[in-house]
Design a protein around this motif. Sequence first.
Motif, short mmCIF file in Angstrom:
data_model
loop_
_atom_site.label_atom_id
_atom_site.label_comp_id
_atom_site.label_asym_id
_atom_site.label_seq_id
_atom_site.Cartn_x
_atom_site.Cartn_y
_atom_site.Cartn_z
N UNK A 146 -0.32 10.84 -10.08
CA UNK A 146 -1.62 10.05 -9.95
C UNK A 146 -2.37 9.51 -9.19
N UNK A 147 -2.18 10.13 -8.43
CA UNK A 147 -2.77 10.09 -6.97
C UNK A 147 -4.30 10.20 -7.21
N UNK A 148 -3.95 11.78 -7.82
CA UNK A 148 -6.51 11.93 -7.44
C UNK A 148 -7.10 10.74 -8.54
N UNK A 149 -6.42 10.41 -8.71
CA UNK A 149 -7.04 9.37 -10.12
C UNK A 149 -6.72 7.54 -9.85
N UNK A 150 -6.64 7.93 -8.40
CA UNK A 150 -6.24 6.40 -8.32
C UNK A 150 -7.78 5.88 -8.00
N UNK A 151 -8.83 6.07 -8.10
CA UNK A 151 -9.76 5.15 -8.28
C UNK A 151 -10.43 4.97 -9.47
N UNK A 152 -10.12 5.45 -10.78
CA UNK A 152 -10.39 6.24 -12.02
C UNK A 152 -9.98 4.57 -12.77
N UNK A 193 -10.44 4.15 -19.30
CA UNK A 193 -10.96 4.45 -20.01
C UNK A 193 -10.80 6.40 -20.35
N UNK A 194 -11.51 5.92 -18.74
CA UNK A 194 -11.85 8.12 -18.01
C UNK A 194 -10.23 8.76 -18.58
N UNK A 195 -9.49 8.26 -18.25
CA UNK A 195 -8.06 9.24 -17.84
C UNK A 195 -7.76 9.71 -19.97
N UNK A 196 -6.90 10.56 -19.20
CA UNK A 196 -6.22 11.16 -20.94
C UNK A 196 -4.93 11.06 -21.26
N UNK A 197 -4.79 10.81 -22.58
CA UNK A 197 -3.80 10.15 -23.27
C UNK A 197 -2.55 10.01 -22.41
N UNK A 198 -1.98 11.34 -22.03
CA UNK A 198 -0.95 11.58 -21.00
C UNK A 198 -0.97 10.79 -19.64
N UNK A 199 -2.21 11.16 -19.76
CA UNK A 199 -2.51 9.83 -17.56
C UNK A 199 -2.45 8.82 -18.27
N UNK A 200 -2.60 7.61 -19.12
CA UNK A 200 -2.88 6.88 -19.23
C UNK A 200 -1.50 5.98 -19.41
N UNK A 201 -0.34 6.60 -20.10
CA UNK A 201 0.85 6.70 -20.04
C UNK A 201 1.66 6.83 -18.82
N UNK A 230 0.77 -1.40 -0.22
CA UNK A 230 0.30 -0.15 0.39
C UNK A 230 0.64 1.49 0.45
N UNK A 231 1.63 1.26 0.65
CA UNK A 231 2.84 2.28 0.86
C UNK A 231 3.58 2.24 -0.71
N UNK A 232 4.09 1.53 -0.70
CA UNK A 232 4.74 1.52 -1.80
C UNK A 232 3.86 2.13 -3.35
N UNK A 233 2.67 2.28 -3.39
CA UNK A 233 1.54 2.40 -4.50
C UNK A 233 1.24 3.50 -4.54
N UNK A 234 0.61 3.98 -3.13
CA UNK A 234 0.53 5.95 -3.09
C UNK A 234 1.83 6.24 -3.31
N UNK A 235 3.31 6.11 -3.43
CA UNK A 235 4.45 6.62 -3.30
C UNK A 235 4.29 6.46 -4.63
N UNK A 236 4.12 5.87 -5.78
CA UNK A 236 4.17 5.11 -7.34
C UNK A 236 3.52 6.00 -7.67
N UNK A 237 1.89 6.07 -7.10
CA UNK A 237 0.85 7.32 -7.47
C UNK A 237 1.64 8.98 -7.27
N UNK A 238 1.83 9.01 -6.48
CA UNK A 238 2.51 10.31 -6.35
C UNK A 238 3.68 10.79 -6.83
#
Lengths: 374, 270
Positions: A119-125, A128-136, A107-115
């Motif tokens: 991507x932290x604010x998109x973690x529950x999306x 398909x609902x992300x932009x191309x750059x976010x998907x990347x 959980x800790x490492x996941x949070x770190x990686x998303x930060x």
Amino acid sequence: MTLDFGARTQLGDFSYDARFEAGNEIVVLFGHSGAGKSLTLQLIAGLLRPAEGRIAIGGEAVFDSATGLDLPPQQRRLGYVVQDLALFPHMTVAENVAFGMTGAGREERLGGLLDLMHLAEYRDRRPRSLSGGQQQRAALARALARDANLLLLDEPFSALDESLRVELRRELIRLRSELDLSVIFVTHDLREAHLVADRLAVFDAGRLLQFDGRERVFRQPANRRVAELTGVSNILRGRVAEARDATLTIEAGGSSLRAPVPNGWRPGEGEAVDVAIRAERVNLRRLDPDDPEQPNLVRGTIREELGYGATHTLRFESALGQPVEVEIAARPYEVLGVAGQKSWTLELPPEDLHVMPVSSESESGAPRASATTA
Amino acid sequence: MTALRARAPYAGVGLLIAVFAVFFLLPFAGLLERGLGDSGAWDAITSDSALDALVLSLWTSGISLVIAVVAGTPVAYWLAHARFPGKGAVEALIDLPIVLPPTIAGVALLTAFGRKGLLGGPLDDWFGLTLGFSTVAVIFAQLFVGAPFYVRAARAGFASVDAQYERVAHTLGASRLRAFARIVLPLSWPSLAAGAALCWARALGELGATLIFAGNLQGETQTMPLAILSAFESADGLTTAVAMAILLLAVALVALAAFWLLSTRGRGTA
């Protein structure tokens, strides 16, 4: 982290043979589509098995045809971002990224990686609902989550628009230094290759034509084909008239050019050679081309002209018996008054000329139109 | 004017749809009208023979479904990915029971597993094992006609999952089993659920093959469709048949509704 790669295989009519190694750096595999770049990544990842060869990641062999070793993909520690990303559509961003994580502190490492990947604010999306750059970035985060220090990226920015590509390239270069990564980066985009590469591997038709530092490849292509692929528009065929110390004199179409002896190779007198010079390295002069004090001056006449706004590309008929392309910025174009004058003296500075062997590589197969005659 | 003219053909189509709908709804209305209006209906559906048949139908069709899913899933997965010469023929063979008249299926099963059948003969001679006219035969018949529906749907479901997802899952450390459970299964779930529902419904309604291969013995091989057929041919005839038909219809509707709810919820959380 290091990668030692050597593989040979045959897929239908396509034969593949390449070997190279990578340290803590970004190695760009560059070439046209179908050259064998993506295939190389699949061989490293274990999704394809070569007929022969040895592949070692971090000094440990994952494939060795001599001993019969062939680890399945899930046992090779690497991160692989495929060209179409293939984010799992039924999982959230966080689930996607956590997919390859094992062990404690997930959980800790996941949070770190998303930060790290913003991507932290998109973690529950869902992807398909992300932009191309976010998907990347999500795909990149997922590949990094395995804690692998070898990252394989297949045309990772190809689906994005230019502004996003710039941003992500910057991010990649930052990640490489922060995470101590070896990155194998596939692209067919010359500018992208130039921007991200520490070292450049030029592929063509299943062969690795040259593997060198980026500047070396761009300045000293190994042969005509590498020069063509890396955007050298002037590749002149000539013959060595004189080889003296560090300087060659090369005859081409009745004119002679002086050029430095290339690294690691010394052509003999009378030998046919290719001489490469980039279009932006050729200067327009008003000097007398027959001035014996001034070497490498050639008479030329403009036959074709293309204006790109910031630059102009001029195609000359030259006394070398071969066309010469010149790229000139808008400002000197205006100052020199190129628009009003057709006849010029072309200066090919000796230090910008690179002499290459006439290799069998570029001679074999169907005759290829070189950039100078195309 | 133009608006009126443009609407005219739609009115025709609308009428056609209405007639078609009545054609399908009227038999259900008739069933309900006849069954609910008859005081003997309740006695008929609570009779021993009706309850025996219902219980037999439910557990045999359940087992058929389980076997179809357990054995059919690997077959469907293999067919979705493998490439080999004659694959089309194999697929056609698997689809064959779908188009085969059930009576032919019954005769075919008899010639294979019946007491004098290809495999049934030796089994009977050497082990004294008789498959025909037993509850096992009921399950065989249901499996034979129902499983192809599941395999067909599952194959299409597996084929629709981009193979790239699995490859990526492998590079992320997932074994084949984990990649299947976490990627392929959730993504093909709607197809699998639809195939399973069709398979079960087909098994529950199986009549022709069961009659020929398993016979019509109450408590042993008499499933609901067979019980309805028997009732229809008996003295008090239609009343019992209608009552049992309503019962089977109700059970099937409840089961399918429950299944549908489960599968859509499963999709949401997968």
